[in-house]
Structure formats: C-alpha cells, structure tokens
Scaffold this motif. Sequence first.
Motif, PDB file in Angstrom:
ATOM      1  N   GLU A 401      -3.952 -38.669  49.609  1.00  0.00           N
ATOM      2  CA  GLU A 401      -3.175 -38.683  50.711  1.00  0.00           C
ATOM      3  C   GLU A 401      -3.650 -38.841  52.126  1.00  0.00           C
ATOM      4  OE1 GLU A 401       0.661 -36.425  50.211  1.00  0.00           O
ATOM      5  OE2 GLU A 401      -0.399 -35.627  48.525  1.00  0.00           O
ATOM      6  N   LYS A 404      -2.233 -36.361  55.008  1.00  0.00           N
ATOM      7  CA  LYS A 404      -2.233 -35.101  54.692  1.00  0.00           C
ATOM      8  C   LYS A 404      -3.283 -34.152  55.462  1.00  0.00           C
ATOM      9  CE  LYS A 404      -1.817 -31.836  50.765  1.00  0.00           C
ATOM     10  NZ  LYS A 404      -0.340 -32.069  50.622  1.00  0.00           N
ATOM     11  N   ARG A 452       7.143 -41.985  41.796  1.00  0.00           N
ATOM     12  CA  ARG A 452       6.621 -41.733  43.106  1.00  0.00           C
ATOM     13  C   ARG A 452       6.210 -42.983  43.905  1.00  0.00           C
ATOM     14  NH1 ARG A 452       3.974 -38.520  39.497  1.00  0.00           N
ATOM     15  NH2 ARG A 452       3.954 -36.204  39.849  1.00  0.00           N
ATOM     16  N   ASN A 453       6.137 -42.618  45.257  1.00  0.00           N
ATOM     17  CA  ASN A 453       5.786 -43.984  46.190  1.00  0.00           C
ATOM     18  C   ASN A 453       4.270 -44.238  46.383  1.00  0.00           C
ATOM     19  OD1 ASN A 453       6.148 -45.767  48.174  1.00  0.00           O
ATOM     20  ND2 ASN A 453       6.350 -44.278  50.057  1.00  0.00           N
ATOM     21  N   ARG A 456       2.196 -43.958  49.511  1.00  0.00           N
ATOM     22  CA  ARG A 456       1.969 -42.582  49.960  1.00  0.00           C
ATOM     23  C   ARG A 456       0.260 -42.338  49.532  1.00  0.00           C
ATOM     24  NH1 ARG A 456       4.730 -37.061  47.812  1.00  0.00           N
ATOM     25  NH2 ARG A 456       3.331 -35.407  49.151  1.00  0.00           N
ATOM     26  N   TYR A 457      -0.264 -43.036  48.682  1.00  0.00           N
ATOM     27  CA  TYR A 457      -1.570 -42.795  48.220  1.00  0.00           C
ATOM     28  C   TYR A 457      -2.471 -43.934  48.365  1.00  0.00           C
ATOM     29  CZ  TYR A 457       1.212 -39.228  45.853  1.00  0.00           C
ATOM     30  OH  TYR A 457       2.262 -38.155  45.562  1.00  0.00           O
TER      31      TYR A 457
END
Length: 533
Positions: A401, A404, A452-453, A456-457
């Motif tokens: 991420e 983060k 999950r999106n 985002r990663y």
Amino acid sequence: MNVFFHRLRMVPVQGVATLALACGLPVALVLQCLDLSSHLDRLTTTMLAARPWLGMLHHAGLGFGVVAVVLLLVRCRRGIGWLLALRSWRPVLWGMFGACAAVGLASWTYAAVVYGDLGMTNLVFDSLLLIAWGVWGMALAMGTAWLTRHPRLSRPEQALGWTLGLLLIVEAACTVVDANHFTMAFVYTTEDQREFAMYREALRGEMFGYPFNSQGYYDKEFRPAQPGDCVVAWIADSFGVGVVPYPWNVATVAEDRLREAWQGTCNNTEVLNFSVPQMGMKGYVQVAEHEAAPYKPDFTVLCVYTCNDITVSDSTIRNHGYVQNWRLTQFFLRQFRPYVRPAPFFSLPFTRDPALPQRIDDMLDAPLPAPEHLFDPAKEKPTFSEEVHHARLVHRLRYLEPEKPSMRTQYRLFFQALDHFREVVGTPMLLVIEPDELQVDDAVWDSLMQGRNPARYVRDLPQQRILEYCRNTGLPVVDLLPVLREAQRTHGRVYHRQDTHWNALGNRVAGEEVARAIAAQYVPGAGKMLPQP
C-alpha cells in the motif's frame, strides 16, 4: 484536590471490580488459552489483523498487573488478615486465579517439552502476564477501603518507586527514539537469534536428516579461509535456511555455480550460510558484525524479504515481553559485555544417532534420498491450511500500500538500516530481493484481489522502492521477482504448497540467478565490483 479525593472515595470500587473481574479476566484467560494452542488452532492465525490490539491488551494487562503487585506488597506489610477475611468473593477469585496458574503451568510444560526452555519464552511471559491480571482483579475486589486511601510509604519505598518510575520514563524515551531512527545502540542480541536457537533444539539439531553445524547454522562446518580461497558470506532469513534438504538449499546451489565460474581463479570457493529464520535488519547487522566477520569473507550477500524485513521498527509485545529485550538492558549489555552467541536458556540434552554422519561434510559424497515431493509438487502436503495461509497473505498486503503512512516510515528506517549494514560489512556486497508468493503467483494474487480494490495496491512496490535506493546509492542488487515469475509460468510452482517459502525449484532458480550476478560483477582476488549491467 480535596474535592477530587472526596469524590474518589465515593466511587463504587467494589462494583467496578466486579465488572472488571467478570469481563476482563475471563477474556484474558480465553486469549491465553488460544495462544497456548496456537500451533493447533486456526482462530489465532486468522486474527492476525487484530494482533496490534491484542498487543495493546497485553501491555495494559502488564501495567495493571505490575501496579497491583506493588500495591499488594505495600498492603501486606502489616499482615494479610484482610485477605483471609474475604468470604463471598473468595471462591470466585481463587478459582479464576487457579485457572490462570493452571494455564501458566501448561505453558511452562509446553515450553519445556517442545523447546527445552524453562526460561522466558513468549508462552511463559503471557502466562505470568495473565496471572498479573488475576492479581489485579483480586486487588480491586478486596482492597476497597485501601484503594481509596493514600498509602503511607517509607523512605526506601519512596526511593524505589521514584527509581522505577525514572527507569520506565527513560525506557519509554529510548523506545520512541528506536521507533523513529535506526540505531544499533539498543541491540545486544535479537529475539530472532534466540528463537532460532530454540528452534534447533526443537528439531533435535537437524533438518531433513542433515545436522546443523557446530556454529548452529544449516551448512558445512565453517573453517578459516586459506590463501587463495574465495569466501562468500550469505546472510538471510528462513529463505536462506531453505526449507529443503541441504543439497537443494539456495546457498548450496549458489556455491556450486560459483565454483564452476571461478574454477582456476580460486583454490576453493565457500559460501558460508549465516541464515536465521525470521531475522530482520538488526539481526542481519549483528550476524555480519559478530558471526560472519571473523571468517573474513571476500564478498557478502544480503537477502531481504519484501515483507517483514521492511518492518525495522517492531512494535509487537515481544520487545518488552522480556526484561532482556528492554532497550536499557540491551544498551548496557552492549556497552559492558562482549557479544555472546544466543542460546536457549535451558537445553534438553540430545545426541544424534552415532550410526549416522555427524556433520554435513561427511554426507556430501552420499547424500540422503530426496523426499518424493521434492521434484513433484503435486505430492507435497500443504504446510498450512488454506484458511490460515490466506489469512497470512492478507496480512502481508499492507506492504503493497503506497499511501499507508506507517509503511513510509518503515521504508525510511529500512534504508537507514541498509546504510548501516554497508558500513559494517565494508567489503563488496550484493543485495538480493526475495519476493513474496503473492507477487509471483498470479492465481494467488487474483484470489486476494477478490472483493478488494486492486488500485489500492502496487504489486511490486517493495521492489520499486528498493531498486530506486540501489540506483541512487550504487549498491549492486538482484531482483528475483522476474526470474521466479518466469519459472512459475514455465516450469510450475516455485513455492511450497500453501507456504511462502521456495520449494526445490525456487531454491535452484534463486541460487543460480544470484551466482550469475556475483560472477558477472565481482572479480575474485581483485576485491572489486564491475559496473552493474
């Protein structure tokens, strides 16, 4: 202030104690039982995401327990009649306290049988912590009048209290510094090295039938280099240990390829495998400085895993779970005590069958038969259940991420650690990036992205940041992600089933790629690196 203490006396301490004892202590007991059976129970592993909160709970329990013990000692100076006079609460309190003690005894037994350790394992610490919860509950329930009255302390007791308080404040300050700046000032030995020592004891000194050497590593006996020898120090975590029999270990493969490449240049080529499972950057520095340096390696290979190795500042309970892990303790040990290789606090004696070779050196000409699954992954039994393995992979997504904030801090500390490692080593070195399974196996990645999106990663985020650092500093590097992805697509699985460690194929691909990079860039005898292509 008088009004405050007057109102404090009006607080229904007995009612609060009832609530705390009825809710807090049973929950703590359940958590401890889960920890005790974590090697069998899946629930603890599936709660990985909640581990930071469990750590906070343990810290709170430790604080309450210590305060309770101190208060009880002060109260008991003048007798324990008030304790014996308790009637209605006595069966419940002593029943809970007895349950805590039973779990503690079970933990000690487990630690002794499995690890041969009667010292301060995590299980023992958690058990003591749980008993402290019990003492705290008893103090709340039984000390109603006493808790609403300021205790009178003697001068020695006041001095002791101020000293302990000052030590806790200094320890907290050292922890803050350690969490925001990479330093080895608070490192004497690492927890990973002690755990590895217990791990070897649990395995009875061997793995897949091949014994650890006398220095405690999964390799041949380490010997001083002779003139004309080429010595490579291989420093890694569990990927370096290999999780495969010794002949198929990544460092063994690299050693065989380097001997072929340097034939006629070096009298003998040795790759000394200083790998320790779960070791991080501070452990790598310790091993390079104290374990590898005495053998005067010509070249150093540092392998970093793109997940937990990035987390340099470890905020888990184990940092303060042991007194020997406190920053102040480590600081003073580092200043006044020579380095000693970590060993279990208590070892159960064992001997290898005299009919078997006692060293890997004696097994090279006649290696043990390879396990059936080594070359046929379909016959391999999974290391973890599907649910547990999936939970571990989900936990490691946080390293991918980019937004983060906590991970930005960890990368900053990680690169500071790499700078420090290079200063300690002082010889030519190669950084090897070990990818996670979720970065290599497309099927695993697709299953993780369900629900999950994906935006985002960034799947190769660790590689991007580490490669940028290496370009800016001129550090030679090998990224194993491309070759392992290609091997996965071409030849099949390169990781163990439901495990993030390489199988025999993964070890071979990684070892050959690292050896190729070393042979292409390092000039034996000259002690210098060629420009990286």
